[in-house]
Design a protein around this motif. Structure first.
Motif, PDB file in Angstrom:
ATOM      1  N   GLY A   1      88.360  24.615  34.858  1.00  0.00           N
ATOM      2  CA  GLY A   1      87.663  25.787  34.336  1.00  0.00           C
ATOM      3  C   GLY A   1      86.872  25.466  33.077  1.00  0.00           C
ATOM      4  N   LEU A   2      87.425  24.634  32.212  1.00  0.00           N
ATOM      5  CA  LEU A   2      86.725  24.216  30.995  1.00  0.00           C
ATOM      6  C   LEU A   2      85.492  23.382  31.330  1.00  0.00           C
ATOM      7  CD1 LEU A   2      89.686  23.321  28.597  1.00  0.00           C
ATOM      8  CD2 LEU A   2      88.181  25.329  28.501  1.00  0.00           C
ATOM      9  N   PHE A   3      85.603  22.575  32.367  1.00  0.00           N
ATOM     10  CA  PHE A   3      84.454  21.770  32.787  1.00  0.00           C
ATOM     11  C   PHE A   3      83.322  22.665  33.284  1.00  0.00           C
ATOM     12  CE2 PHE A   3      82.313  19.309  36.218  1.00  0.00           C
ATOM     13  CZ  PHE A   3      81.675  18.385  35.397  1.00  0.00           C
ATOM     14  N   SER A   4      83.653  23.660  34.084  1.00  0.00           N
ATOM     15  CA  SER A   4      82.639  24.614  34.555  1.00  0.00           C
ATOM     16  C   SER A   4      82.029  25.377  33.388  1.00  0.00           C
ATOM     17  CB  SER A   4      83.262  25.591  35.555  1.00  0.00           C
ATOM     18  OG  SER A   4      83.772  24.920  36.687  1.00  0.00           O
ATOM     19  N   LEU A   5      82.867  25.730  32.430  1.00  0.00           N
ATOM     20  CA  LEU A   5      82.390  26.436  31.239  1.00  0.00           C
ATOM     21  C   LEU A   5      81.412  25.568  30.452  1.00  0.00           C
ATOM     22  CD1 LEU A   5      82.620  28.914  29.351  1.00  0.00           C
ATOM     23  CD2 LEU A   5      84.536  27.750  28.235  1.00  0.00           C
ATOM     24  N   PHE A   6      81.728  24.283  30.326  1.00  0.00           N
ATOM     25  CA  PHE A   6      80.843  23.375  29.600  1.00  0.00           C
ATOM     26  C   PHE A   6      79.477  23.288  30.273  1.00  0.00           C
ATOM     27  CE2 PHE A   6      79.038  19.080  29.373  1.00  0.00           C
ATOM     28  CZ  PHE A   6      78.797  18.991  28.002  1.00  0.00           C
ATOM     29  N   VAL A   7      79.459  23.194  31.604  1.00  0.00           N
ATOM     30  CA  VAL A   7      78.190  23.116  32.324  1.00  0.00           C
ATOM     31  C   VAL A   7      77.371  24.384  32.116  1.00  0.00           C
ATOM     32  CG1 VAL A   7      77.116  22.896  34.600  1.00  0.00           C
ATOM     33  CG2 VAL A   7      79.121  21.519  34.023  1.00  0.00           C
ATOM     34  N   LEU A   8      78.033  25.540  32.113  1.00  0.00           N
ATOM     35  CA  LEU A   8      77.332  26.803  31.905  1.00  0.00           C
ATOM     36  C   LEU A   8      76.771  26.894  30.491  1.00  0.00           C
ATOM     37  CD1 LEU A   8      76.461  29.548  32.931  1.00  0.00           C
ATOM     38  CD2 LEU A   8      78.724  30.444  32.332  1.00  0.00           C
TER      39      LEU A   8
ATOM     40  N   PRO B   1      70.668  30.671  35.517  1.00  0.00           N
ATOM     41  CA  PRO B   1      72.010  30.057  35.477  1.00  0.00           C
ATOM     42  C   PRO B   1      73.145  31.072  35.584  1.00  0.00           C
ATOM     43  CG  PRO B   1      70.594  29.038  33.838  1.00  0.00           C
ATOM     44  CD  PRO B   1      69.835  30.201  34.396  1.00  0.00           C
ATOM     45  N   VAL B   2      72.992  32.227  34.919  1.00  0.00           N
ATOM     46  CA  VAL B   2      74.024  33.257  35.002  1.00  0.00           C
ATOM     47  C   VAL B   2      74.176  33.750  36.439  1.00  0.00           C
ATOM     48  CG1 VAL B   2      74.567  35.647  34.374  1.00  0.00           C
ATOM     49  CG2 VAL B   2      73.883  34.010  32.603  1.00  0.00           C
ATOM     50  N   PHE B   3      73.062  34.016  37.097  1.00  0.00           N
ATOM     51  CA  PHE B   3      73.119  34.501  38.478  1.00  0.00           C
ATOM     52  C   PHE B   3      73.767  33.474  39.397  1.00  0.00           C
ATOM     53  CE2 PHE B   3      71.203  34.505  42.711  1.00  0.00           C
ATOM     54  CZ  PHE B   3      71.523  35.787  43.146  1.00  0.00           C
ATOM     55  N   LEU B   4      73.354  32.210  39.279  1.00  0.00           N
ATOM     56  CA  LEU B   4      73.892  31.163  40.157  1.00  0.00           C
ATOM     57  C   LEU B   4      75.363  30.918  39.891  1.00  0.00           C
ATOM     58  CD1 LEU B   4      70.899  28.649  40.043  1.00  0.00           C
ATOM     59  CD2 LEU B   4      71.489  30.250  41.872  1.00  0.00           C
ATOM     60  N   PHE B   5      75.787  31.039  38.609  1.00  0.00           N
ATOM     61  CA  PHE B   5      77.195  30.854  38.287  1.00  0.00           C
ATOM     62  C   PHE B   5      78.043  31.977  38.872  1.00  0.00           C
ATOM     63  CE2 PHE B   5      80.883  31.505  35.493  1.00  0.00           C
ATOM     64  CZ  PHE B   5      81.460  30.245  35.553  1.00  0.00           C
ATOM     65  N   LEU B   6      77.527  33.202  38.824  1.00  0.00           N
ATOM     66  CA  LEU B   6      78.269  34.322  39.400  1.00  0.00           C
ATOM     67  C   LEU B   6      78.224  34.288  40.929  1.00  0.00           C
ATOM     68  CD1 LEU B   6      77.202  37.250  37.032  1.00  0.00           C
ATOM     69  CD2 LEU B   6      79.335  35.945  37.007  1.00  0.00           C
ATOM     70  N   LEU B   7      77.153  33.723  41.478  1.00  0.00           N
ATOM     71  CA  LEU B   7      77.050  33.646  42.935  1.00  0.00           C
ATOM     72  C   LEU B   7      78.094  32.686  43.500  1.00  0.00           C
ATOM     73  CD1 LEU B   7      75.427  34.445  45.488  1.00  0.00           C
ATOM     74  CD2 LEU B   7      73.988  32.443  45.051  1.00  0.00           C
ATOM     75  N   ILE B   8      78.158  31.493  42.936  1.00  0.00           N
ATOM     76  CA  ILE B   8      79.153  30.491  43.342  1.00  0.00           C
ATOM     77  C   ILE B   8      79.754  29.893  42.077  1.00  0.00           C
ATOM     78  CG2 ILE B   8      79.602  28.363  44.624  1.00  0.00           C
ATOM     79  CD1 ILE B   8      77.211  28.948  46.357  1.00  0.00           C
TER      80      ILE B   8
ATOM     81  N   GLY C   1      81.638  27.729  39.398  1.00  0.00           N
ATOM     82  CA  GLY C   1      81.877  26.293  39.410  1.00  0.00           C
ATOM     83  C   GLY C   1      80.639  25.549  38.964  1.00  0.00           C
ATOM     84  N   PRO C   2      80.737  24.248  38.797  1.00  0.00           N
ATOM     85  CA  PRO C   2      79.629  23.488  38.227  1.00  0.00           C
ATOM     86  C   PRO C   2      78.599  22.995  39.227  1.00  0.00           C
ATOM     87  CG  PRO C   2      81.529  22.069  38.463  1.00  0.00           C
ATOM     88  CD  PRO C   2      81.953  23.429  38.945  1.00  0.00           C
ATOM     89  N   VAL C   3      78.937  22.923  40.531  1.00  0.00           N
ATOM     90  CA  VAL C   3      78.083  22.213  41.481  1.00  0.00           C
ATOM     91  C   VAL C   3      76.717  22.884  41.645  1.00  0.00           C
ATOM     92  CG1 VAL C   3      77.866  21.384  43.853  1.00  0.00           C
ATOM     93  CG2 VAL C   3      80.079  21.293  42.695  1.00  0.00           C
ATOM     94  N   LEU C   4      76.684  24.193  41.879  1.00  0.00           N
ATOM     95  CA  LEU C   4      75.409  24.880  42.081  1.00  0.00           C
ATOM     96  C   LEU C   4      74.568  24.847  40.805  1.00  0.00           C
ATOM     97  CD1 LEU C   4      73.596  26.429  43.976  1.00  0.00           C
ATOM     98  CD2 LEU C   4      74.731  28.543  43.293  1.00  0.00           C
ATOM     99  N   LEU C   5      75.213  24.978  39.652  1.00  0.00           N
ATOM    100  CA  LEU C   5      74.478  24.895  38.393  1.00  0.00           C
ATOM    101  C   LEU C   5      73.891  23.500  38.196  1.00  0.00           C
ATOM    102  CD1 LEU C   5      76.487  26.865  35.665  1.00  0.00           C
ATOM    103  CD2 LEU C   5      74.170  27.291  36.472  1.00  0.00           C
TER     104      LEU C   5
END
Length: 317
Positions: free
Chosen positions: A79-86, A157-164, A166-170
């Protein structure tokens, strides 16, 4: 959890310094160059698509492996890794500071200093330097460029993060965006001895070639968030005027998300069209730059409120 991660990312992006992230971004770009193979120089134009596909897939694969490894090791680390990417993808505070300082310089009558500040910010993302001769041109260009930056550094980025979540789509979106920038840079630096074709020209020539272009992929990724942001701006401003400006811009730019969004933003702050004349009187004489900054902030609040609503009704993971 996606909503709480988003809120935390917004808070961190607001208060943390961007210097470490900018330094990390420079390292990432240097690393990305190692995966680029110039098939156009090797005499294999049919494989040019791999010039951008391979680096993007490498980064997505690394992000997926890192997220999965951390999730197996200790799920909060994933979760922290995904947060860092965002947080890495968001840049609203930087733009807000630029617009505030621009307005301060203009209020002091220091147009040349305001132009210098804007050009320094613009060349960080734009590959060409706009010609600006007066404060009105500065405001128009700043709002147009700011609309693109707001889309690509916050709302998409906000839309894509809420859509899926995690870090991959971002990471995929950031990789495609980087590929588009590199593609434009190669043509503007005259590395290619042909004119850079527009997406409409590519579409008319070969639809397969157009779809394989990173500009088309970026257009597809931003299609929904651009229209959601345009709808938000229209609801917060003059809906009829912004809708008319949006439609007029679409007539001249079929494969552009930036053009209709910029037209809507310019109309919303009273910088284009007869229907917008005199609007500053209804807003207390506020500057278009501050109106634009305020409009984006209100749009962020609307999006966060909608995300909260979706989280409450369990439509967000």
């Amino acid at each position: 959890m996606a909503f709480f991660a988003l809120i935390l990312a917004v808070i961190l992006e607001t208060f943390l310094s961007t210097d470490p992230l900018d330094a990390f971004k420079a390292r990432v770009q240097q690393f990305s160059v190692q995966f680029e193979v110039r098939f156009d120089r090797l005499g294999a134009p049919s494989l040019v698509v791999l010039q951008w596909v391979v680096p993007v897939l490498v980064w997505c694969g690394l992000a997926w492996l890192a997220h999965r490894f951390l999730n197996n090791l200790y799920s909060p680390l994933a979760g922290l890794f995904s947060l860092f990417v965002l947080v890495y993808a968001l840049r609203f505070r930087q733009m807000a500071e630029v617009f505030t300082n621009l307005q301060l310089f203009l209020n002091q009558g220091d147009f040349y200093r305001a132009r210098e500040l804007y050009l320094d910010w613009h060349k960080t993302y734009g590959l060409n330097e706009p010609h600006i001769h007066n404060p009105e041109e500065l405001m128009i260009d700043a709002v147009s460029h700011g609309a693109e930056r707001a889309l690509r550094q916050y709302f998409a980025p906000v839309f894509l993060f809420l859509l899926i979540p995690g870090p991959v789509l971002l990471v995929f979106y950031l990789g495609v965006l980087y590929s588009v920038t590199q593609d434009k840079a190669r043509h503007q630096q005259l590395e290619l001895a042909v004119e850079h074709p527009t997406m409409s020209e590519l579409w008319a020539t070969s639809r397969i070639q157009a779809i394989a272009n990173p500009r088309f992929v970026l257009y597809a990724l931003e299609w929904i968030p651009t229209r959601l942001l345009g709808l938000t701006i229209g609801l917060l401003a003059q809906f009829d005027d912004t809708l008319f400006a949006w439609r007029q811009a679409l007539l001249h730019s079929r494969f552009s998300n930036r053009a209709p969004l910029a037209a809507a933003c310019l109309t919303a702050v009273g910088l284009s069209g007869d229907a917008t004349r005199g609007r500053s009187d209804s807003t207390g004489g506020a500057s278009p730059l501050m109106l634009f900054r305020r409009l984006l902030f209100r749009s962020i609040v609307v999006w966060l409120g909608l995300a909260l609503l979706l989280a409450v009704v369990a439509l967000l993971p």
